[in-house]
Design a protein around this motif. Structure first.
Motif, mmCIF file in Angstrom:
data_model
loop_
_atom_site.group_PDB
_atom_site.id
_atom_site.type_symbol
_atom_site.label_atom_id
_atom_site.label_comp_id
_atom_site.label_asym_id
_atom_site.label_seq_id
_atom_site.Cartn_x
_atom_site.Cartn_y
_atom_site.Cartn_z
ATOM 1 N N LEU A 20 -2.077 -8.456 3.111
ATOM 2 C CA LEU A 20 -1.663 -8.243 1.733
ATOM 3 C C LEU A 20 -0.548 -7.216 1.705
ATOM 4 C CD1 LEU A 20 -2.246 -8.769 -1.313
ATOM 5 C CD2 LEU A 20 -3.834 -6.832 -1.205
ATOM 6 N N ASN A 21 0.509 -7.536 0.934
ATOM 7 C CA ASN A 21 1.641 -6.619 0.826
ATOM 8 C C ASN A 21 2.181 -6.675 -0.594
ATOM 9 O OD1 ASN A 21 3.715 -4.841 1.408
ATOM 10 N ND2 ASN A 21 5.028 -6.426 2.294
ATOM 11 N N HIS A 22 1.857 -5.648 -1.377
ATOM 12 C CA HIS A 22 2.335 -5.553 -2.759
ATOM 13 C C HIS A 22 2.012 -6.828 -3.552
ATOM 14 C CE1 HIS A 22 4.305 -1.822 -1.757
ATOM 15 N NE2 HIS A 22 4.961 -2.410 -0.762
ATOM 16 N N GLY A 23 0.763 -7.237 -3.484
ATOM 17 C CA GLY A 23 0.315 -8.379 -4.268
ATOM 18 C C GLY A 23 0.708 -9.732 -3.708
ATOM 19 N N LYS A 24 1.236 -9.770 -2.498
ATOM 20 C CA LYS A 24 1.624 -11.027 -1.862
ATOM 21 C C LYS A 24 0.771 -11.239 -0.606
ATOM 22 C CE LYS A 24 4.968 -11.855 -4.783
ATOM 23 N NZ LYS A 24 4.953 -12.993 -5.728
#
Length: 234
Positions: free
Chosen positions: A5-9
């Motif tokens: 997960l990376n900033h909501g992605k």
């Protein structure tokens, strides 16, 4: 490997999952900077693809979900996410246990009916000791599994924290009952039991699929031992 997960992605792919080929949403674990998250993901969006998988039971709509920076919503994080994931896994195990008990009962009923109908050496095969032993063994295992599942459900409804351990026990008992009943149903039917036109193989396929769908028996034994250790320590 865990989904990233990376900033909501969301990126990465899941293991093979039942109904992933047809689901609209998925609840999935992911990690961001080593912190666990419980994610809700819409599957009808760019960045999400499905790889269909052929398995022993193709009625379960198995697929692998692949994510390429797909939008996702974090519902929980940290210890709360881990605890909720185990709770959801326990609920799924309990629901599946009831399905397995029902499947095992259907196998027993099918085997009994055929044993009363099929004749060999001038009498119904149900009169032979070997067939009686099969049916009795199926019955005993089913009733043990049914009792475990009902105990787990009662504990869940009453808010008893031991319900997760009981759910693990129900999972183990029901898996064994369905697998053995499915096999013995085929054996009771004899050669016709392995033909495509007969029903026994459908239950055998489903029993094998459900046996590994939520984790194998070894996984749930470890889970049961872990829960028992925590209860003893408390």
């Amino acid at each position: 490997p865990a989904l990233k997960l990376n900033h909501g992605k969301l990126s990465g792919q899941t293991a093979i999952a039942a109904f992933a080929a047809s689901a609209d949403y998925a609840l999935l674990p992911a990690q961001q900077d080593g912190v666990p998250h419980l994610m809700l993901v819409a599957l009808d969006q760019p960045g999400v693809s499905r790889v269909l998988e052929r398995t022993i039971d193709n009625s379960r709509a198995y697929a692998v979900l692949q994510f390429d920076v797909a939008a996702a919503t974090s519902l929980l994080s940290g210890d709360a996410a881990s605890a909720k994931l185990w709770e959801l896994a326990s609920v799924a195990a309990l629901v599946t246990a009831f399905e397995q008990v029902g499947g095992a009962q259907a196998c027993l009923d099918m085997a009994r009916d055929y044993a009363l109908e099929r004749k060999a050496f001038g009498q119904a095969i149900g009169r032979f000791q070997s067939i009686k032993a099969k049916l009795a063994d199926m019955y005993v295992r089913i009733e043990i599994a049914r009792g475990c599942a009902l105990d787990a459900l009662a504990a869940l409804e009453q808010g008893d924290p031991s319900w997760t351990a009981l759910a693990a026990a129900a999972r183990l008992g029901a898996t064994e009952a369905y697998e053995i009943s499915a096999r013995e149903n085929i054996q009771t039917h004899g050669a016709i039991g392995v033909t495509w036109e007969a029903m026994p193989h459908h239950h055998y396929r489903r029993s094998r699929a459900l046996a590994v769908e939520l984790g194998c028996a070894a996984f749930w034994r470890e889970r049961l031992l872990s829960e028992a250790s925590l209860d003893a320590a408390a």
